[in-house]
Motif scaffolding. Structure first.
Motif, PDB file in Angstrom:
ATOM      1  N   ASN A  16       0.865  -1.109   0.045  1.00 50.56           N
ATOM      2  CA  ASN A  16       0.059  -0.053   0.196  1.00 50.56           C
ATOM      3  C   ASN A  16       0.964   1.162  -0.168  1.00 50.56           C
ATOM      4  OD1 ASN A  16      -2.113   1.727   0.150  1.00 50.56           O
ATOM      5  ND2 ASN A  16      -2.246   1.622   2.316  1.00 50.56           N
ATOM      6  N   PHE A  18       1.576   4.777  -1.025  1.00 52.42           N
ATOM      7  CA  PHE A  18       0.538   5.776  -1.097  1.00 52.42           C
ATOM      8  C   PHE A  18       0.339   5.911  -2.813  1.00 52.42           C
ATOM      9  CE2 PHE A  18      -2.494   8.644  -0.232  1.00 52.42           C
ATOM     10  CZ  PHE A  18      -2.245   9.886  -1.048  1.00 52.42           C
ATOM     11  N   THR A  20      -2.078   3.864  -4.223  1.00 51.30           N
ATOM     12  CA  THR A  20      -2.850   2.941  -4.409  1.00 51.30           C
ATOM     13  C   THR A  20      -4.363   3.331  -4.173  1.00 51.30           C
ATOM     14  OG1 THR A  20      -1.434   1.376  -3.494  1.00 51.30           O
ATOM     15  CG2 THR A  20      -3.389   0.693  -3.649  1.00 51.30           C
ATOM     16  N   ARG A  61      -7.826  -4.717   0.910  1.00 50.67           N
ATOM     17  CA  ARG A  61      -8.610  -4.482   2.199  1.00 50.67           C
ATOM     18  C   ARG A  61      -9.945  -4.550   1.422  1.00 50.67           C
ATOM     19  NH1 ARG A  61      -7.071   0.577   1.905  1.00 50.67           N
ATOM     20  NH2 ARG A  61      -5.204  -0.089   2.984  1.00 50.67           N
ATOM     21  N   ASP A  65      -8.444  -2.665   7.357  1.00 47.33           N
ATOM     22  CA  ASP A  65      -7.022  -3.404   7.607  1.00 47.33           C
ATOM     23  C   ASP A  65      -7.408  -3.889   9.172  1.00 47.33           C
ATOM     24  OD1 ASP A  65      -6.014  -2.515   5.194  1.00 47.33           O
ATOM     25  OD2 ASP A  65      -4.860  -0.981   6.197  1.00 47.33           O
ATOM     26  N   PRO A 361       2.828  -1.269  13.017  1.00 49.63           N
ATOM     27  CA  PRO A 361       2.186  -1.184  14.295  1.00 49.63           C
ATOM     28  C   PRO A 361       1.522  -2.271  14.225  1.00 49.63           C
ATOM     29  CG  PRO A 361       1.673   0.880  12.787  1.00 49.63           C
ATOM     30  CD  PRO A 361       2.255  -0.340  11.956  1.00 49.63           C
TER      31      PRO A 361
ATOM     32  N   ALA B  31      -6.907  10.365   0.265  1.00 52.09           N
ATOM     33  CA  ALA B  31      -5.539   9.952   0.921  1.00 52.09           C
ATOM     34  C   ALA B  31      -5.896   9.217   1.892  1.00 52.09           C
ATOM     35  CB  ALA B  31      -4.790  11.109   1.420  1.00 52.09           C
ATOM     36  N   GLU B  33      -8.540   6.868   2.661  1.00 53.49           N
ATOM     37  CA  GLU B  33      -8.758   5.673   1.962  1.00 53.49           C
ATOM     38  C   GLU B  33      -7.565   4.982   1.429  1.00 53.49           C
ATOM     39  OE1 GLU B  33     -12.206   4.933  -1.241  1.00 53.49           O
ATOM     40  OE2 GLU B  33     -12.749   6.887  -0.135  1.00 53.49           O
ATOM     41  N   ALA B  34      -6.454   5.514   0.760  1.00 54.46           N
ATOM     42  CA  ALA B  34      -5.421   4.786   0.311  1.00 54.46           C
ATOM     43  C   ALA B  34      -4.531   4.428   1.529  1.00 54.46           C
ATOM     44  CB  ALA B  34      -4.815   5.755  -0.706  1.00 54.46           C
ATOM     45  N   LEU B  35      -4.504   4.953   2.490  1.00 52.78           N
ATOM     46  CA  LEU B  35      -3.843   4.659   3.642  1.00 52.78           C
ATOM     47  C   LEU B  35      -4.322   3.610   4.198  1.00 52.78           C
ATOM     48  CD1 LEU B  35      -2.893   7.968   5.680  1.00 52.78           C
ATOM     49  CD2 LEU B  35      -1.154   6.408   4.655  1.00 52.78           C
ATOM     50  N   GLY B  36      -5.358   3.589   4.546  1.00 52.52           N
ATOM     51  CA  GLY B  36      -5.973   2.475   5.256  1.00 52.52           C
ATOM     52  C   GLY B  36      -6.023   2.952   6.615  1.00 52.52           C
ATOM     53  N   ASP B  37      -6.375   1.909   7.584  1.00 52.67           N
ATOM     54  CA  ASP B  37      -6.526   2.629   9.094  1.00 52.67           C
ATOM     55  C   ASP B  37      -5.505   3.304   9.562  1.00 52.67           C
ATOM     56  OD1 ASP B  37      -9.432   1.611   9.168  1.00 52.67           O
ATOM     57  OD2 ASP B  37      -8.251  -0.295   9.312  1.00 52.67           O
ATOM     58  N   VAL B  39      -3.341   4.804  12.448  1.00 54.03           N
ATOM     59  CA  VAL B  39      -3.063   4.406  13.820  1.00 54.03           C
ATOM     60  C   VAL B  39      -2.093   5.134  14.529  1.00 54.03           C
ATOM     61  CG1 VAL B  39      -3.639   1.871  13.377  1.00 54.03           C
ATOM     62  CG2 VAL B  39      -1.153   2.750  13.074  1.00 54.03           C
ATOM     63  N   TYR B  40      -1.327   6.316  13.875  1.00 56.55           N
ATOM     64  CA  TYR B  40      -0.825   7.247  14.558  1.00 56.55           C
ATOM     65  C   TYR B  40      -0.549   8.561  13.586  1.00 56.55           C
ATOM     66  CZ  TYR B  40       3.367   8.884  16.717  1.00 56.55           C
ATOM     67  OH  TYR B  40       4.330   9.877  17.345  1.00 56.55           O
ATOM     68  N   ILE B  59       1.561  10.448   9.203  1.00 63.35           N
ATOM     69  CA  ILE B  59       0.522   9.732   9.419  1.00 63.35           C
ATOM     70  C   ILE B  59       0.993   8.339   8.924  1.00 63.35           C
ATOM     71  CG2 ILE B  59      -0.284  10.439   6.973  1.00 63.35           C
ATOM     72  CD1 ILE B  59      -3.034  10.952   8.398  1.00 63.35           C
ATOM     73  N   GLU B  60       0.585   7.273   9.916  1.00 63.51           N
ATOM     74  CA  GLU B  60       0.915   6.083   9.832  1.00 63.51           C
ATOM     75  C   GLU B  60      -0.092   4.917   9.847  1.00 63.51           C
ATOM     76  OE1 GLU B  60       4.879   3.548  10.915  1.00 63.51           O
ATOM     77  OE2 GLU B  60       4.361   5.458  12.322  1.00 63.51           O
ATOM     78  N   SER B  61      -0.400   4.147   9.048  1.00 58.21           N
ATOM     79  CA  SER B  61      -1.233   3.012   9.003  1.00 58.21           C
ATOM     80  C   SER B  61      -0.748   1.674   9.361  1.00 58.21           C
ATOM     81  CB  SER B  61      -2.044   3.143   7.919  1.00 58.21           C
ATOM     82  OG  SER B  61      -1.267   2.515   6.689  1.00 58.21           O
ATOM     83  N   THR B  62      -1.372   0.653   9.319  1.00 59.72           N
ATOM     84  CA  THR B  62      -0.586  -0.721   9.565  1.00 59.72           C
ATOM     85  C   THR B  62       0.346  -0.752   8.161  1.00 59.72           C
ATOM     86  OG1 THR B  62      -2.542  -1.861   8.856  1.00 59.72           O
ATOM     87  CG2 THR B  62      -2.129  -1.927  11.146  1.00 59.72           C
ATOM     88  N   LYS B  63      -0.307  -0.480   7.122  1.00 64.64           N
ATOM     89  CA  LYS B  63       0.547  -1.062   5.853  1.00 64.64           C
ATOM     90  C   LYS B  63       1.452   0.210   5.600  1.00 64.64           C
ATOM     91  CE  LYS B  63       1.283  -3.844   3.762  1.00 64.64           C
ATOM     92  NZ  LYS B  63       2.226  -4.684   4.259  1.00 64.64           N
ATOM     93  N   SER B  64       1.308   1.281   5.896  1.00 63.96           N
ATOM     94  CA  SER B  64       2.354   2.325   5.335  1.00 63.96           C
ATOM     95  C   SER B  64       2.357   3.536   6.191  1.00 63.96           C
ATOM     96  CB  SER B  64       1.884   2.697   3.895  1.00 63.96           C
ATOM     97  OG  SER B  64       0.806   3.560   4.048  1.00 63.96           O
TER      98      SER B  64
END
Lengths: 410, 123
Positions: A16, A18, A20, A61, A65, A361, B31, B33-37, B39-40, B59-64
């Motif tokens: 993912n 950025f 995507t 997803r 996620d 995380p 943005a 939506e592309a990041l995903g959830d 988390v930080y 800006i941090e998600s589980t994936k990126s």
């Protein structure tokens, strides 16, 4: 806002970056040139964000996620793994040929059992990590990573040539779906109508497989997975994939099952400390580096009892007897910013002592986790290190793998 | 595709900014939506200076993980502590409760209208 490229080297798990974008219509995905598996339309109908992965258009997803990750830990998730490769190796000489081709002892595998093993290069580097099932007395099913199917196929053909063995690529005709999580067994039990087959499925041991009709679809049902939870993987004819997918969703959803994408798959396997080819394993890695010396069967013998010379044996035997130059460790992040693939691991004096292979995380643990190759001197559990996270040293501690172990069923 | 509010201005890096002063800044629904959830969130402190076109947070998600670029130059006067405490607000309400910063504006960088931003993300 732009994505930070965490490492210069190519990697399999770049799911993912950025940019995507969710794919709202099936037609839009055709533009990326990626292959569509037999469940592509199901994913689009479910509103999945699709992503190119190893040449395939796969669901990243469906909704969230985190929700998908947590559903697998608490109930169940349904994964499409049809991009993975299935290669049948059959014939009177198949067992002996696989013993020479792979690092494991496949001729000694019982019918109906599976084994985690590797295909290594002559220098001992890992070409792919595999799960191999013995489906019949003289037939084995080799499951390869999507990105490595071509390599595995050509190597197996070459290594099995002239040995009364037929190597057949069944990837195109085979769909693979996984039902993973504590509710997986109950869901499968509802879908297998024949009482004897149901008993066989429910009674499967870890890394064992049996044939059963699941929701009307003939399947090879295996108790395997890549999530750290109990669960099953179902190999079916690609033509039956959509019927099976819908049936699992219909029966599973009341029990908390959700469809889960590659993003959740990656965070689940990382928590479970499982290696991903392209991250923890690659052509320059020996199984020993990744703490997987146990899969290399140096004591394999041929039918006459002589030591068996499999591909990569000599360098791997040398490796087994020597001190490794690097060790795969788990790192627990002590701050909020997560280490990511490719980031340097450093000491408090700033000396680089390794590199992160995977990091994120942890949804289950609530703090960052990572796997990294480090020098042996700093690999002991409890060692305090840091990871250079985009120019700032973030404290980490070496911890035992896996990060997450499912509550044992008592 | 999420609706793009017409009253906001945008950067090519997927931040939005209000036209008032202090200006409110966030990231777009595309943005998020592309990041995903998410988390930080790492955001600058109140009182610190941000510069248009420069990184002002992460800006941090589980994936990126992605960097946040400030659309304006000025002084941070407020940080959305609710979003820092519950980053999922960035996903659930990116143009509302998921705002990130308020900045007293000295100058603005190059910005896009809603229509120009729509063309960027749909192009």
């Amino acid at each position: 806002m732009t994505a930070t490229d965490p490492g210069a080297e190519p990697r399999a798990a770049r799911l993912n970056e950025f940019g995507t974008q969710p794919v709202p219509h099936a037609d839009d995905a055709a533009t990326d040139g990626a292959r569509r598996g037999p469940l592509f339309e199901e994913h689009v109908a479910l509103g999945a964000a699709m992503t190119p992965f190893a040449g395939w258009s796969m669901p990243l997803r469906y909704t969230s996620d985190l929700a998908e990750h947590r559903a697998v830990r608490s109930a169940a998730g349904l994964f499409d793994l049809s991009h993975m490769g299935e290669i049948r190796v059959a014939g009177a000489g198949a067992g002996a040929a696989l013993d020479r081709a792979l690092v494991g002892n496949l001729s000694g595998l019982a019918v109906g059992r599976a084994r985690y093993t590797m295909l290594c290069a002559p220098d001992g580097g890992v070409l792919d990590d595999l799960v191999v099932y013995r489906t019949h007395d003289d037939a084995w099913l080799v499951v390869a990573n999507a990105s490595n199917v071509d390599v595995v196929l050509s190597e197996l053909r070459e290594r099995c040539a002239g040995a009364d063995v037929e190597v057949t690529d069944e990837s195109e005709a085979t769909a693979l779906v996984a039902v993973q999580g504590p509710a997986a067994e109950a869901i499968l039990a509802e879908l297998v109508l024949d009482a004897a087959e149901r008993a066989a499925v429910v009674g499967l041991r870890y890394y064992a497989a049996t044939e059963a009709v699941v929701a009307g679809v003939p399947a090879l049902v295996a108790r395997t997975g890549y999530t750290g939870e109990d669960g099953f993987e179902l190999f079916v004819d690609a033509a039956h994939a959509r019927a099976l997918w819908r049936a699992v969703l219909a029966v599973g959803e009341p029990q908390g099952l959700v469809p889960a994408g590659l993003s959740a798959r990656d965070s689940l396997r990382l928590e479970a400390g499982m290696p991903l080819y392209g991250n923890e394993l690659d052509r320059t890695t020996a199984p020993h580096d990744a703490g997987l010396a146990r899969v290399v069967k140096l004591d394999k013998v041929d039918p006459e009892g002589r030591p068996l010379d499999f591909v990569g044996r000599a360098p791997l035997a040398a490796r087994a007897g020597s001190q490794p130059s690097r060790v795969l460790v788990g790192l627990q992040g002590l701050s909020r910013r997560a280490a990511r693939h490719g980031y340097p691991v450093v000491t408090d004096r700033g000396a680089v002592v390794g590199h992160v292979t995977s990091g994120a995380p942890s949804p289950t643990l609530g703090h960052p986790i990572a796997m990294a190759y480090v020098t042996p001197e700093v690999s002991a559990v409890g060692t305090e290190l840091a990871v250079d996270v985009r120019g700032r040293a973030e404290p980490v501690r070496v911890v035992a793998l896996p990060f997450y172990r499912r509550p044992s069923s008592t | 595709m999420s609706a793009i509010p017409t009253e906001l201005q945008y950067t090519a890096e997927h931040e939005w900014v209000t036209t008032g002063d202090p200006a409110t800044i966030g990231i777009t629904a595309n943005a998020a939506e592309a990041l995903g959830d998410v988390v930080y969130l790492e955001l600058p402190e109140v009182g610190s200076q941000v510069t248009a076109g420069s990184v002002c947070g992460e800006i941090e998600s589980t994936k990126s993980v992605s960097e946040i670029y400030s659309p304006v130059t000025g002084t941070v006067v407020e940080v959305n502590e609710d979003a820092v405490g519950d980053p999922s607000l960035v996903n659930s309400d990116p143009y509302g409760q998921g705002w990130l910063l308020r900045v007293e504006v000295v100058a603005t960088g190059p910005l896009l209208s809603a229509q120009e931003y729509a063309e960027l993300v749909e192009g």
